[in-house]
Design a protein around this motif. Structure first.
Motif, short mmCIF file in Angstrom:
data_model
loop_
_atom_site.label_atom_id
_atom_site.label_comp_id
_atom_site.label_asym_id
_atom_site.label_seq_id
_atom_site.Cartn_x
_atom_site.Cartn_y
_atom_site.Cartn_z
N GLY A 214 -1.55 43.90 -39.11
CA GLY A 214 -1.34 42.45 -39.13
C GLY A 214 -0.72 41.99 -40.43
N SER A 215 -1.13 42.59 -41.54
CA SER A 215 -0.58 42.23 -42.84
C SER A 215 0.90 42.59 -42.91
N ASN B 291 2.97 43.02 -40.35
CA ASN B 291 3.69 42.16 -39.41
C ASN B 291 3.91 40.76 -39.99
N ASN B 292 2.94 40.28 -40.75
CA ASN B 292 3.05 38.95 -41.35
C ASN B 292 4.17 38.90 -42.39
N TYR B 293 4.33 39.99 -43.14
CA TYR B 293 5.39 40.04 -44.16
C TYR B 293 6.77 40.27 -43.55
N THR C 52 6.96 41.23 -36.48
CA THR C 52 6.17 42.09 -35.60
C THR C 52 6.82 43.46 -35.45
#
Length: 357
Positions: free
Chosen positions: A170-171, A173-175, A178
């Motif tokens: 998730g980290s 993908n956030n940066y 996806t």
């Protein structure tokens, strides 16, 4: 597309019954689903945290590989490989480390347990803590995310690792957008915690394991050593929390399990339960035991199968890592490298210098 399951076993000791019930058997059962793609790997890089003897690590790697194959893993229909053969795993680990907070790693159960043990012994928090241990969850996340696993069969005590892999994905993908799917853990209540000879979790650290392919006479002795309570033979007994019943259920048929459950309710001696437990365990393990011994005698077969497996999974790993690198902005197209041909050198005699051939 087929869903993917991935399972790794760390070669830090001879495989035992707890490994089989908690991870190997559930993973092999999942692979029977035609709509599922199974990945199995030997987690030899993870083992470096605690095994610093190269000869020992190599032997234990063979033992884990032979265990999978003896118990029915089909390398033709599954992905079977050695972790260290896929260098993309380590590359991805570094990328994931760069988006993972130290605070998350501080909460890892294995690290916290080591710190707690150090404090109880009056040692510094970081005594016997290497970076391999501390970063263990990031490498595990790389194992899972590189191959986009949908689910991971684990024991109850390993659920946190999958949750951390989700956090790390998730980290990232956030940066960068996806890129990774969030994996789920797969667990059955029957195999959540596998009890050992003394009733505690079966673990090499407790010295309470039953080696999976121990010879028949030794297996019988180990089964007879399993601790029980002091209830009289004809007293009704609970199957919940019973080490004997938990192990019996893992090897017996559905009908046999139902009959044993009824026998517990009516009253059965622990001696008789142990005889029945040995019988079903020995029945199920006799053929795999022979296959295991044959494979260890012919290690070249294991080498060949692992090499073939690496060739099958490497293109998948390269494709995913390429996507990761593109998203983070690493330069992938390097200029051509100038190749300089060097003539071979020969030595004229033991006293003369080298010259071109």
């Amino acid at each position: 597309m087929k869903e993917r399951t991935i399972t790794g076993v760390k070669p830090t000791g001879t495989p035992h019954v707890g490994n089989y019930i908690g991870a190997i058997k559930p993973a092999l059962d999942l692979a029977k689903d035609e709509n599922r793609e199974a990945f199995y790997f030997i987690a030899d890089l993870h083992a470096l945290n605690s095994i610093q003897n190269g000869t020992q690590l190599k032997q234990l790697t063979y033992e884990v590989a032979a265990t999978w194959l003896a118990l029915g893993l089909d390398p033709e229909t599954s992905m079977f490989y050695r972790q260290s053969d896929i260098t993309e795993v380590v590359q991805l680990q570094w990328v994931l480390s760069s988006v993972t907070s130290k605070g998350l790693m501080n909460r890892a159960h294995a690290y916290k347990a080591r710190v707690d043990a150090n404090r109880s012994e009056g040692k510094t928090d970081d005594d016997r803590v290497n970076m391999g241990l501390f970063n263990y969850p990031v490498l595990m996340a790389a194992d899972i995310l590189l191959f986009q696993a949908d689910d991971v069969p684990v024991g109850k005590d390993n659920i946190q690792h999958i949750e951390m892999a989700r956090d790390i994905a998730g980290s990232y993908n956030n940066y960068y957008g996806t890129t990774f799917k969030l994996p789920d853990f797969f667990i059955t209540e029957e195999t959540a915690i596998i009890p050992g000879l003394d009733g505690r979790k079966m673990s090499k650290s407790y010295d309470n394991t039953i080696p999976l392919f121990v010879e028949e006479a030794k297996l019988k002795k180990l089964v007879n050593r399993i601790t029980t309570d002091s209830l009289p033979p004809d007293a009704p007994k609970e199957v919940e929390g019973s080490t004997l019943f938990s192990l019996y259920r893992a090897f017996a048929t559905t009908m046999e399990t139902r009959q044993m459950k009824d026998a517990f309710a009516k009253g059965i001696s622990y001696g008789e339960v142990k005889r029945e437990l040995f019988a079903v365990m020995n029945r199920e393990l006799t053929e795999p035991r022979l296959k295991y011994q044959e494979l260890l005698y012919n290690k070249n077969i294991i080498d060949r199968l692992l090499a073939q497996g690496a060739e099958k999974v490497r293109p998948i790993a390269k494709e995913k890592l390429s996507e990761v690198n593109q998203r983070i902005g690493l330069i992938l197209n390097f200029p051509s490298i100038l190749v300089v041909k060097v003539k071979p050198m020969v030595k004229l005699s033991t006293t003369q210098t080298w010259k071109e051939a």
